[in-house]
Enzyme design. Structure first.
Site, PDB file in Angstrom:
ATOM      1  N   TYR A  53       0.847  -1.195   0.000  1.00  0.00           N
ATOM      2  CA  TYR A  53       0.000   0.000   0.000  1.00  0.00           C
ATOM      3  C   TYR A  53       0.881   1.243   0.000  1.00  0.00           C
ATOM      4  O   TYR A  53       1.657   1.472   0.936  1.00  0.00           O
ATOM      5  CB  TYR A  53      -0.923   0.022   1.216  1.00  0.00           C
ATOM      6  CG  TYR A  53      -2.013  -1.023   1.212  1.00  0.00           C
ATOM      7  CD1 TYR A  53      -2.293  -1.790   0.081  1.00  0.00           C
ATOM      8  CD2 TYR A  53      -2.785  -1.256   2.353  1.00  0.00           C
ATOM      9  CE1 TYR A  53      -3.304  -2.747   0.082  1.00  0.00           C
ATOM     10  CE2 TYR A  53      -3.795  -2.212   2.356  1.00  0.00           C
ATOM     11  CZ  TYR A  53      -4.044  -2.949   1.212  1.00  0.00           C
ATOM     12  OH  TYR A  53      -5.040  -3.912   1.217  1.00  0.00           O
ATOM     13  N   VAL A  54       0.762   2.027  -1.038  1.00  0.00           N
ATOM     14  CA  VAL A  54       1.558   3.249  -1.223  1.00  0.00           C
ATOM     15  C   VAL A  54       3.049   2.919  -1.078  1.00  0.00           C
ATOM     16  O   VAL A  54       3.805   3.652  -0.443  1.00  0.00           O
ATOM     17  CB  VAL A  54       1.139   4.369  -0.238  1.00  0.00           C
ATOM     18  CG1 VAL A  54       1.589   5.741  -0.760  1.00  0.00           C
ATOM     19  CG2 VAL A  54      -0.352   4.380   0.006  1.00  0.00           C
TER      20      VAL A  54
END
Length: 329
Positions: A53-54
């Site tokens: 995530y990111v």
């Protein structure tokens, strides 16, 4: 906030899980931290993130936000997808899992992960290798419990069988996509998880925003997850006659009980048999507070059944055949 046992374990989690996929990206670190702190203050204790995530930034934001309150949190993260442009920095091999857990621990600023989840099945790595590695992590104390995500029913059952046979730690949870507009798990996965006492923590509980009611028929969104031309929350997958019939029922119930469509959709899922804790995400503080309004009340039996009926899967073979000859005591 109510609490539920997570699968075949003794750990209690809140009936909502705060998802952090946008934290550090479309959701600023300041707003992300505000959401996490408010969630904990309101009795929530279950946070979900992932190493991809990111590009790991989500884990960093979460780790910083829970500093000083670590023991109050059931912290879940995931491993499987590519984390670098290297042939061995992907999958569920012993190498990638061990590399991945150390990287997640550094970003999360903790010495243990409560729930370590396999993000999706790996067709290359023998599942025996994966499960032995996870068992070693549980034994070492770096991981408390293990789970899976986006697994097929046979993959879950095969994993549980191997774990039981070898006395390895077994999956206590499964994280599939599940909502009023995505109920494919009803076929095999949901009954299996109920039978084997595997907790279900579904992602996408409002269909990528579709069940918010913000998107009218015939008008493709230009922003948000539904604007994507690919992925499980794309407009192509959501823009169907059946989904709009479901949405119409959600809007009708919403009007009758003075709750938002998002709150209605989440409340239906919270009280679905077999569901432990839906994972909700929020890009803004406004969205976060709306999602939190899904707890503390319950749909009437009539309203819940109306939503369940309109969203049910078609009665296909072999399920209708099996149902016809089902034996009951």
């Amino acid at each position: 906030m109510q609490y539920r046992v997570l699968g075949k374990s003794g750990v209690m989690v809140s009936e909502l899980c705060l998802g952090t996929m946008t934290f550090g990206n479309t959701t600023s670190e300041e707003d992300s931290t505000t959401m996490i702190h408010d969630f904990l203050d309101q009795g929530g204790n279950f946070l979900d993130t992932a190493d991809v995530y990111v590009s790991g930034r989500s884990e960093e934001v979460v780790g910083k936000a829970i500093s000083g309150r670590r023991s109050d949190v059931i912290l879940a993260t995931k491993v499987r997808f590519a984390t670098a442009n290297n042939v061995n920095h992907v999958g569920l091999s012993r190498k990638h899992i061990l590399d991945g857990v150390e990287a997640s621990l550094r970003r999360l600023k903790t010495d243990y992960i409560d729930l370590y989840q396999m993000h999706v099945w790996d067709q290359i790595t023998p599942i025996e290798e994966t499960l032995r590695t996870l068992d070693d992590l549980v034994t070492s104390g770096k991981v408390r419990y293990i789970g899976c995500s986006n697994f097929l029913a046979y993959q879950i059952m095969k994993s549980l069988g191997i774990s039981d046979h070898n006395r390895y730690a077994r999956f206590i949870s499964n994280q599939p996509q599940y909502s009023l507009v995505s109920r494919q798990m009803d076929r095999e996965v949901l009954p299996l998880c109920i039978e084997e006492n595997v907790g279900i923590i579904p992602w996408g509980p409002i269909g990528g925003g579709f069940l918010s009611g913000k998107y009218p028929r015939g008008e493709a969104p230009t922003e948000g997850r539904l604007s994507s031309k690919a992925g499980e929350s794309s407009w192509m997958l959501r823009n169907s006659e059946k989904n709009f019939r479901i949405l119409e029922e959600v809007l009708a119930v919403s009007s009758e009980i003075d709750q938002t469509p998002v709150q209605v959709a989440l409340n239906w899922l919270i009280h679905k048999k077999g569901i432990t804790a839906p994972i909700f995400g929020a890009r803004t503080l406004e969205q976060y507070h709306e999602n939190m309004g899904a707890v503390g009340w319950k749909l009437s039996t009539d309203h819940w059944n109306r939503l369940d009926t309109v969203s049910a899967l078609e009665d296909d073979y072999p399920y209708r055949f099996i149902e016809k000859f089902k034996r009951e005591v």
